[in-house]
Motif scaffolding. Structure first.
Motif, PDB file in Angstrom:
ATOM      1  N   MET A   1      30.009  24.002 -34.805  1.00  0.00           N
ATOM      2  CA  MET A   1      29.712  22.986 -33.803  1.00  0.00           C
ATOM      3  C   MET A   1      28.980  23.631 -32.644  1.00  0.00           C
ATOM      4  O   MET A   1      29.024  24.843 -32.471  1.00  0.00           O
ATOM      5  CB  MET A   1      30.986  22.296 -33.325  1.00  0.00           C
ATOM      6  N   GLN A   2      28.301  22.817 -31.889  1.00  0.00           N
ATOM      7  CA  GLN A   2      27.529  23.305 -30.756  1.00  0.00           C
ATOM      8  C   GLN A   2      28.067  22.632 -29.500  1.00  0.00           C
ATOM      9  O   GLN A   2      28.159  21.411 -29.439  1.00  0.00           O
ATOM     10  CB  GLN A   2      26.053  22.969 -30.965  1.00  0.00           C
ATOM     11  N   ILE A   3      28.453  23.448 -28.523  1.00  0.00           N
ATOM     12  CA  ILE A   3      28.969  22.929 -27.255  1.00  0.00           C
ATOM     13  C   ILE A   3      27.972  23.308 -26.165  1.00  0.00           C
ATOM     14  O   ILE A   3      27.640  24.480 -26.025  1.00  0.00           O
ATOM     15  CB  ILE A   3      30.347  23.530 -26.924  1.00  0.00           C
ATOM     16  N   PRO A   4      27.473  22.341 -25.404  1.00  0.00           N
ATOM     17  CA  PRO A   4      26.533  22.663 -24.328  1.00  0.00           C
ATOM     18  C   PRO A   4      27.126  23.696 -23.361  1.00  0.00           C
ATOM     19  O   PRO A   4      28.311  23.646 -23.031  1.00  0.00           O
ATOM     20  CB  PRO A   4      26.303  21.331 -23.627  1.00  0.00           C
ATOM     21  N   PHE A   5      26.308  24.635 -22.941  1.00  0.00           N
ATOM     22  CA  PHE A   5      26.765  25.724 -22.075  1.00  0.00           C
ATOM     23  C   PHE A   5      27.478  25.207 -20.837  1.00  0.00           C
ATOM     24  O   PHE A   5      28.538  25.689 -20.465  1.00  0.00           O
ATOM     25  CB  PHE A   5      25.559  26.594 -21.677  1.00  0.00           C
ATOM     26  N   GLU A   6      26.904  24.196 -20.188  1.00  0.00           N
ATOM     27  CA  GLU A   6      27.478  23.711 -18.936  1.00  0.00           C
ATOM     28  C   GLU A   6      28.814  22.994 -19.139  1.00  0.00           C
ATOM     29  O   GLU A   6      29.588  22.851 -18.201  1.00  0.00           O
ATOM     30  CB  GLU A   6      26.498  22.810 -18.185  1.00  0.00           C
ATOM     31  N   ASP A   7      29.127  22.577 -20.363  1.00  0.00           N
ATOM     32  CA  ASP A   7      30.398  21.910 -20.642  1.00  0.00           C
ATOM     33  C   ASP A   7      31.537  22.881 -20.928  1.00  0.00           C
ATOM     34  O   ASP A   7      32.686  22.470 -21.014  1.00  0.00           O
ATOM     35  CB  ASP A   7      30.256  20.956 -21.826  1.00  0.00           C
ATOM     36  N   ARG A   8      31.224  24.143 -21.074  1.00  0.00           N
ATOM     37  CA  ARG A   8      32.279  25.126 -21.307  1.00  0.00           C
ATOM     38  C   ARG A   8      32.981  25.427 -19.990  1.00  0.00           C
ATOM     39  O   ARG A   8      32.341  25.551 -18.953  1.00  0.00           O
ATOM     40  CB  ARG A   8      31.689  26.408 -21.889  1.00  0.00           C
ATOM     41  N   PRO A   9      34.310  25.554 -19.995  1.00  0.00           N
ATOM     42  CA  PRO A   9      35.020  25.834 -18.744  1.00  0.00           C
ATOM     43  C   PRO A   9      34.678  27.221 -18.213  1.00  0.00           C
ATOM     44  O   PRO A   9      34.236  28.104 -18.964  1.00  0.00           O
ATOM     45  CB  PRO A   9      36.499  25.741 -19.143  1.00  0.00           C
ATOM     46  N   ASP A  10      34.893  27.441 -16.930  1.00  0.00           N
ATOM     47  CA  ASP A  10      34.573  28.732 -16.315  1.00  0.00           C
ATOM     48  C   ASP A  10      35.379  29.878 -16.923  1.00  0.00           C
ATOM     49  O   ASP A  10      34.930  31.013 -16.922  1.00  0.00           O
ATOM     50  CB  ASP A  10      34.801  28.681 -14.810  1.00  0.00           C
ATOM     51  N   ASP A  11      36.572  29.587 -17.435  1.00  0.00           N
ATOM     52  CA  ASP A  11      37.389  30.649 -18.033  1.00  0.00           C
ATOM     53  C   ASP A  11      37.174  30.772 -19.546  1.00  0.00           C
ATOM     54  O   ASP A  11      37.966  31.376 -20.253  1.00  0.00           O
ATOM     55  CB  ASP A  11      38.867  30.428 -17.719  1.00  0.00           C
ATOM     56  N   TYR A  12      36.045  30.228 -20.042  1.00  0.00           N
ATOM     57  CA  TYR A  12      35.710  30.292 -21.456  1.00  0.00           C
ATOM     58  C   TYR A  12      35.584  31.741 -21.913  1.00  0.00           C
ATOM     59  O   TYR A  12      34.979  32.576 -21.242  1.00  0.00           O
ATOM     60  CB  TYR A  12      34.387  29.554 -21.711  1.00  0.00           C
ATOM     61  N   ILE A  13      36.168  32.055 -23.062  1.00  0.00           N
ATOM     62  CA  ILE A  13      36.040  33.366 -23.697  1.00  0.00           C
ATOM     63  C   ILE A  13      35.479  33.126 -25.101  1.00  0.00           C
ATOM     64  O   ILE A  13      36.017  32.327 -25.866  1.00  0.00           O
ATOM     65  CB  ILE A  13      37.405  34.082 -23.809  1.00  0.00           C
ATOM     66  N   CYS A  14      34.403  33.817 -25.443  1.00  0.00           N
ATOM     67  CA  CYS A  14      33.805  33.683 -26.764  1.00  0.00           C
ATOM     68  C   CYS A  14      34.804  34.157 -27.825  1.00  0.00           C
ATOM     69  O   CYS A  14      35.310  35.279 -27.735  1.00  0.00           O
ATOM     70  CB  CYS A  14      32.528  34.503 -26.848  1.00  0.00           C
ATOM     71  N   PRO A  15      35.099  33.330 -28.825  1.00  0.00           N
ATOM     72  CA  PRO A  15      36.069  33.731 -29.845  1.00  0.00           C
ATOM     73  C   PRO A  15      35.560  34.832 -30.770  1.00  0.00           C
ATOM     74  O   PRO A  15      36.348  35.496 -31.427  1.00  0.00           O
ATOM     75  CB  PRO A  15      36.321  32.443 -30.628  1.00  0.00           C
ATOM     76  N   ILE A  16      34.265  35.058 -30.792  1.00  0.00           N
ATOM     77  CA  ILE A  16      33.700  36.079 -31.674  1.00  0.00           C
ATOM     78  C   ILE A  16      33.639  37.444 -30.981  1.00  0.00           C
ATOM     79  O   ILE A  16      34.158  38.432 -31.468  1.00  0.00           O
ATOM     80  CB  ILE A  16      32.287  35.684 -32.156  1.00  0.00           C
ATOM     81  N   CYS A  17      33.011  37.496 -29.796  1.00  0.00           N
ATOM     82  CA  CYS A  17      32.806  38.786 -29.126  1.00  0.00           C
ATOM     83  C   CYS A  17      33.782  39.033 -27.980  1.00  0.00           C
ATOM     84  O   CYS A  17      33.745  40.086 -27.368  1.00  0.00           O
ATOM     85  CB  CYS A  17      31.371  38.907 -28.634  1.00  0.00           C
ATOM     86  N   LYS A  18      34.627  38.049 -27.662  1.00  0.00           N
ATOM     87  CA  LYS A  18      35.664  38.167 -26.634  1.00  0.00           C
ATOM     88  C   LYS A  18      35.105  38.372 -25.230  1.00  0.00           C
ATOM     89  O   LYS A  18      35.766  38.907 -24.362  1.00  0.00           O
ATOM     90  CB  LYS A  18      36.643  39.303 -26.959  1.00  0.00           C
ATOM     91  N   GLN A  19      33.877  37.941 -24.991  1.00  0.00           N
ATOM     92  CA  GLN A  19      33.250  38.075 -23.677  1.00  0.00           C
ATOM     93  C   GLN A  19      33.402  36.775 -22.888  1.00  0.00           C
ATOM     94  O   GLN A  19      33.372  35.694 -23.460  1.00  0.00           O
ATOM     95  CB  GLN A  19      31.771  38.425 -23.817  1.00  0.00           C
TER      96      GLN A  19
END
Length: 59
Positions: free
Chosen positions: A33-51
């Motif tokens: 799925m694709q989530i628009p960048f601006e819709d991700r919360p500020d505390d978002y952590i990438c599940p793949i690279c953990k960044q």
């Protein structure tokens, strides 16, 4: 959101990869799925690279 990106995906199993410092890492997934960048919360952590979201640049 780029709706056309989904046209290139077929149903099946996907291998998602990235680099963890000096070694390749990855996982398998059966959906995407694709989530628009601006819709991700500020505390978002990438599940793949953990960044955190702060290391990514909006394109």
């Amino acid at each position: 959101m780029n709706i056309n990106a989904f046209n290139n995906l077929s149903y099946g199993v996907y291998i998602i990869t990235t680099w963890d410092e000096e070694r390749p890492t990855g996982c398998t997934a059966n959906c995407a799925m694709q989530i628009p960048f601006e819709d991700r919360p500020d505390d978002y952590i990438c599940p793949i690279c953990k960044q955190p979201k702060s290391v990514f640049k909006k394109q």
